[in-house]
Motif scaffolding. Structure first.
Motif, PDB file in Angstrom:
ATOM      1  N   ALA A 402      -2.269 -18.517  17.648  1.00  0.00           N
ATOM      2  CA  ALA A 402      -2.842 -19.857  17.856  1.00  0.00           C
ATOM      3  C   ALA A 402      -4.237 -19.753  18.469  1.00  0.00           C
ATOM      4  O   ALA A 402      -5.166 -20.469  18.068  1.00  0.00           O
ATOM      5  CB  ALA A 402      -1.924 -20.678  18.756  1.00  0.00           C
ATOM      6  N   ILE A 403      -4.398 -18.850  19.447  1.00  0.00           N
ATOM      7  CA  ILE A 403      -5.708 -18.650  20.079  1.00  0.00           C
ATOM      8  C   ILE A 403      -6.714 -18.121  19.061  1.00  0.00           C
ATOM      9  O   ILE A 403      -7.856 -18.595  18.980  1.00  0.00           O
ATOM     10  CB  ILE A 403      -5.589 -17.690  21.280  1.00  0.00           C
ATOM     11  CG1 ILE A 403      -4.810 -18.369  22.421  1.00  0.00           C
ATOM     12  CG2 ILE A 403      -6.966 -17.246  21.754  1.00  0.00           C
ATOM     13  CD1 ILE A 403      -4.463 -17.433  23.565  1.00  0.00           C
ATOM     14  N   GLN A 404      -6.295 -17.135  18.253  1.00  0.00           N
ATOM     15  CA  GLN A 404      -7.198 -16.574  17.246  1.00  0.00           C
ATOM     16  C   GLN A 404      -7.597 -17.625  16.222  1.00  0.00           C
ATOM     17  O   GLN A 404      -8.743 -17.649  15.760  1.00  0.00           O
ATOM     18  CB  GLN A 404      -6.529 -15.386  16.553  1.00  0.00           C
ATOM     19  CG  GLN A 404      -6.448 -14.145  17.441  1.00  0.00           C
ATOM     20  CD  GLN A 404      -5.629 -13.030  16.810  1.00  0.00           C
ATOM     21  OE1 GLN A 404      -4.631 -13.286  16.147  1.00  0.00           O
ATOM     22  NE2 GLN A 404      -6.054 -11.799  17.016  1.00  0.00           N
ATOM     23  N   SER A 405      -6.673 -18.509  15.905  1.00  0.00           N
ATOM     24  CA  SER A 405      -6.990 -19.585  14.965  1.00  0.00           C
ATOM     25  C   SER A 405      -8.065 -20.508  15.540  1.00  0.00           C
ATOM     26  O   SER A 405      -9.025 -20.872  14.850  1.00  0.00           O
ATOM     27  CB  SER A 405      -5.722 -20.380  14.651  1.00  0.00           C
ATOM     28  OG  SER A 405      -6.024 -21.504  13.856  1.00  0.00           O
ATOM     29  N   GLU A 406      -7.922 -20.878  16.810  1.00  0.00           N
ATOM     30  CA  GLU A 406      -8.921 -21.753  17.438  1.00  0.00           C
ATOM     31  C   GLU A 406     -10.267 -21.042  17.589  1.00  0.00           C
ATOM     32  O   GLU A 406     -11.319 -21.665  17.440  1.00  0.00           O
ATOM     33  CB  GLU A 406      -8.419 -22.223  18.810  1.00  0.00           C
ATOM     34  CG  GLU A 406      -7.202 -23.136  18.737  1.00  0.00           C
ATOM     35  CD  GLU A 406      -7.414 -24.347  17.844  1.00  0.00           C
ATOM     36  OE1 GLU A 406      -8.513 -24.939  17.893  1.00  0.00           O
ATOM     37  OE2 GLU A 406      -6.491 -24.689  17.088  1.00  0.00           O
ATOM     38  N   LEU A 407     -10.225 -19.738  17.851  1.00  0.00           N
ATOM     39  CA  LEU A 407     -11.476 -18.974  17.951  1.00  0.00           C
ATOM     40  C   LEU A 407     -12.188 -18.937  16.595  1.00  0.00           C
ATOM     41  O   LEU A 407     -13.422 -19.002  16.540  1.00  0.00           O
ATOM     42  CB  LEU A 407     -11.195 -17.551  18.439  1.00  0.00           C
ATOM     43  CG  LEU A 407     -10.820 -17.421  19.926  1.00  0.00           C
ATOM     44  CD1 LEU A 407     -10.287 -16.022  20.223  1.00  0.00           C
ATOM     45  CD2 LEU A 407     -12.029 -17.724  20.828  1.00  0.00           C
ATOM     46  N   SER A 408     -11.419 -18.834  15.515  1.00  0.00           N
ATOM     47  CA  SER A 408     -12.021 -18.861  14.178  1.00  0.00           C
ATOM     48  C   SER A 408     -12.690 -20.212  13.925  1.00  0.00           C
ATOM     49  O   SER A 408     -13.787 -20.286  13.363  1.00  0.00           O
ATOM     50  CB  SER A 408     -10.958 -18.595  13.107  1.00  0.00           C
ATOM     51  OG  SER A 408     -10.488 -17.276  13.183  1.00  0.00           O
ATOM     52  N   LYS A 409     -12.027 -21.293  14.340  1.00  0.00           N
ATOM     53  CA  LYS A 409     -12.619 -22.626  14.185  1.00  0.00           C
ATOM     54  C   LYS A 409     -13.899 -22.744  15.020  1.00  0.00           C
ATOM     55  O   LYS A 409     -14.903 -23.293  14.566  1.00  0.00           O
ATOM     56  CB  LYS A 409     -11.621 -23.701  14.621  1.00  0.00           C
ATOM     57  CG  LYS A 409     -10.384 -23.802  13.745  1.00  0.00           C
ATOM     58  CD  LYS A 409      -9.401 -24.827  14.313  1.00  0.00           C
ATOM     59  CE  LYS A 409      -8.098 -24.839  13.557  1.00  0.00           C
ATOM     60  NZ  LYS A 409      -7.097 -25.751  14.161  1.00  0.00           N
ATOM     61  N   LEU A 410     -13.835 -22.207  16.241  1.00  0.00           N
ATOM     62  CA  LEU A 410     -14.996 -22.250  17.130  1.00  0.00           C
ATOM     63  C   LEU A 410     -16.165 -21.489  16.510  1.00  0.00           C
ATOM     64  O   LEU A 410     -17.322 -21.935  16.567  1.00  0.00           O
ATOM     65  CB  LEU A 410     -14.617 -21.651  18.487  1.00  0.00           C
ATOM     66  CG  LEU A 410     -15.692 -21.662  19.579  1.00  0.00           C
ATOM     67  CD1 LEU A 410     -16.184 -23.069  19.863  1.00  0.00           C
ATOM     68  CD2 LEU A 410     -15.135 -21.032  20.859  1.00  0.00           C
ATOM     69  N   GLU A 411     -15.850 -20.353  15.902  1.00  0.00           N
ATOM     70  CA  GLU A 411     -16.878 -19.541  15.254  1.00  0.00           C
ATOM     71  C   GLU A 411     -17.571 -20.331  14.147  1.00  0.00           C
ATOM     72  O   GLU A 411     -18.800 -20.314  14.015  1.00  0.00           O
ATOM     73  CB  GLU A 411     -16.212 -18.290  14.692  1.00  0.00           C
ATOM     74  CG  GLU A 411     -17.152 -17.136  14.414  1.00  0.00           C
ATOM     75  CD  GLU A 411     -16.386 -15.860  14.091  1.00  0.00           C
ATOM     76  OE1 GLU A 411     -16.993 -14.788  14.166  1.00  0.00           O
ATOM     77  OE2 GLU A 411     -15.195 -15.940  13.747  1.00  0.00           O
ATOM     78  N   ARG A 412     -16.778 -21.030  13.343  1.00  0.00           N
ATOM     79  CA  ARG A 412     -17.356 -21.828  12.261  1.00  0.00           C
ATOM     80  C   ARG A 412     -18.252 -22.939  12.802  1.00  0.00           C
ATOM     81  O   ARG A 412     -19.338 -23.193  12.278  1.00  0.00           O
ATOM     82  CB  ARG A 412     -16.230 -22.445  11.410  1.00  0.00           C
ATOM     83  CG  ARG A 412     -15.430 -21.438  10.605  1.00  0.00           C
ATOM     84  CD  ARG A 412     -14.604 -22.130   9.531  1.00  0.00           C
ATOM     85  NE  ARG A 412     -13.560 -22.989  10.065  1.00  0.00           N
ATOM     86  CZ  ARG A 412     -12.334 -22.583  10.352  1.00  0.00           C
ATOM     87  NH1 ARG A 412     -11.998 -21.326  10.175  1.00  0.00           N
ATOM     88  NH2 ARG A 412     -11.434 -23.426  10.812  1.00  0.00           N
ATOM     89  N   GLU A 413     -17.775 -23.613  13.855  1.00  0.00           N
ATOM     90  CA  GLU A 413     -18.573 -24.705  14.434  1.00  0.00           C
ATOM     91  C   GLU A 413     -19.891 -24.195  14.998  1.00  0.00           C
ATOM     92  O   GLU A 413     -20.926 -24.845  14.879  1.00  0.00           O
ATOM     93  CB  GLU A 413     -17.767 -25.409  15.537  1.00  0.00           C
ATOM     94  CG  GLU A 413     -16.564 -26.191  15.028  1.00  0.00           C
ATOM     95  CD  GLU A 413     -16.963 -27.350  14.137  1.00  0.00           C
ATOM     96  OE1 GLU A 413     -18.080 -27.890  14.301  1.00  0.00           O
ATOM     97  OE2 GLU A 413     -16.157 -27.707  13.266  1.00  0.00           O
TER      98      GLU A 413
END
Length: 477
Positions: A402-413
């Protein structure tokens, strides 16, 4: 049209968002395979999957295979308003890579009725453009004047693209030669000097429903003389049909002993939907002895899918599930493989009742002893364990994903945000380090730097919201 089970979609999405190129590529390949088989992601889950795949084009730009399979996946499920910008960005950035360009062109033709007009602004080989378009557009709607290709002089990249079109069963007649059928050329290319072209000929046979083992341009009696990537696909093709696998059982046995992990994994993938009396003894012995984690997981996929045909498979699946830590990636994968079947309910009941062995597992004949709770990690029977993903001692496997998923989203933003370059570069560096190894210290660096940037810049933004969610998930509040 059939809808993919929600558990399957969630598992594949979680694999895409791990940041691990190998796991990402395999998940994307599986989505494409499901779509070729007539399955679709449910509309309620589609935006999330679409967003994750689009993000890969910005966040994993350094991995050519992950980038190419992201484009292939968008060509299957993507929508023009959500995806075209990322596809065009990738096409323009990597137009010197023939396979990446072809994948992007194919996606554009699938999504947009204005594809020809869009691509006129760029310069690409006419044969490559036509072959890419054929993957998703009917031949009678295209200008085919650039065909046929000349198989004797065509580049390996062009031949691979032509073989993809044949495999998808979308090739017009005599696409590769004016006097020879496409299937004849597929067989002839089985002796091509480029091993990857040979691999694509086998892929075309595995995919095209009109082709079979008899169309293979390789003598399976000489399979051991082939390189590992070719052996992998030959074993996979043999294993895909119960009739072929039973008839060529000696080669199935040979594949289980192959020294190459790639070749053994190919055989295991081929067996997923195959079962016949006498196969279970070979598979169970192989599963116990197999040292490679991914290959063992593929064998478990097979056992789960065939559990209704074989009580021994059902018993093994339940035993392994019960011994796995709660929320482990392997349990999640097993649940996804079992979704929709009788075994799924049994697995979930085992999950609710907890570890029947009280947290202590002993396999005496294989010197495998585990006491207490283990998070992450590989489980190895009869050999050294091999970890293919992140092992994290701070969070459960579910929380880590779940954390890695949010970090991926953060990276895109961060890539799309209009921030000062130094700030973006610094936070991106912290994000990438945390995604590779999400420890509390590394996550704290990410969220602290975003907080320091101040609410004036980031308040109300997606970056700010994602950062707060990471704080909660990581227990940093």
């Amino acid at each position: 049209m059939r809808v993919l089970k929600g558990a399957v979609v969630e598992y594949l999405k979680s694999q895409i968002e791990t940041g691990d190129p190998a796991r990402t590529k395999k998940a994307l390949q599986e989505i494409c395979k499901h779509y070729r088989d007539g399955y679709r992601v449910h509309p309620s889950q589609l935006p999330g999957v679409e967003q994750s795949v689009v993000g890969l084009l910005y966040t994993q730009g350094g991995d050519e295979k992950a980038r190419r399979w992201a484009l292939n996946t968008l060509a299957r499920l993507g929508r023009e308003p959500q995806c075209m910008e990322a596809i065009m960005h990738t096409l323009q950035q990597y137009q010197q890579e023939p396979q990446t360009s072809a994948a992007a062109i194919a996606a554009i033709f699938r999504m947009s009725p204005k594809a020809s007009r869009i691509l006129k602004k760029l310069s690409f080989d006419e044969q490559m453009t036509t072959l890419a378009a054929l993957q998703h557009v009917d031949a009678n709607k295209l200008d085919l004047s650039a065909l046929p290709i000349n198989v004797e002089t065509a580049s390996p990249d062009l031949l691979k693209l032509a073989l993809v079109v044949v495999g998808l069963d979308r090739a017009p007649q005599n696409m590769m030669h004016p006097r020879f059928e496409n299937t004849e050329l597929v067989k002839a290319l089985g002796s091509h000097h480029d091993n990857i072209v040979v691999q694509y000929t086998i892929w075309a046979v595995t995919e095209n429903p009109s082709l079979s083992l008899s169309d293979l341009g390789i003598d399976i009696r000489l399979v051991e003389d082939q390189p590992a990537n070719v052996r992998s696909w030959v074993f996979r093709l043999i294993a895909m049909s119960p009739e072929d696998a039973e008839r060529n059982f000696e080669y199935v046995e040979l594949g289980t002993r192959d020294p190459s992990v790639e070749a053994r994994a190919g055989l295991a993938r081929g067996l997923k939907e195959t079962y016949f009396d006498g196969l279970e003894a070979l598979v169970l012995n192989w599963f116990v002895a197999e040292p490679d984690t991914e290959t063992r997981q593929l064998l478990m996929d097979h056992m789960i899918r065939q559990a209704d045909n074989c009580p021994s498979y059902e018993a093994m699946a339940l035993e392994i599930y019960e011994k796995e830590p709660a929320d482990s990636a392997f349990r999640t994968r097993m649940e996804a493989a079992a979704a929709g079947g009788k075994l799924y309910g049994q697995l979930k009941r085992a999950d609710l009742t907890g570890d029947l062995f009280g947290g202590v597992t002993n396999v005496t004949n294989n010197t495998f002893n585990v006491s207490g709770t283990i998070q992450g990690g590989a489980v190895s029977f009869g050999g050294d364990a091999v970890n293919t993903g992140t092992t994290n001692n701070h969070y459960s496997a579910q929380t880590t994903e779940a954390i890695q998923s949010e970090l991926s989203k953060l990276e895109r933003e961060l890539h799309s945000a209009k921030l000062d370059d130094p700030l973006t570069a610094e936070v991106l560096k912290y994000v990438q380090e945390a995604k590779a190894d999400p420890t509390p210290d590394k996550l704290h660096k990410v969220t602290s730097r975003i907080r320091e940037a101040g609410e004036v810049i980031l308040a109300g933004s997606a970056i700010w919201e994602i950062s707060h969610l990471i704080v909660k998930l990581a227990g940093l509040a």
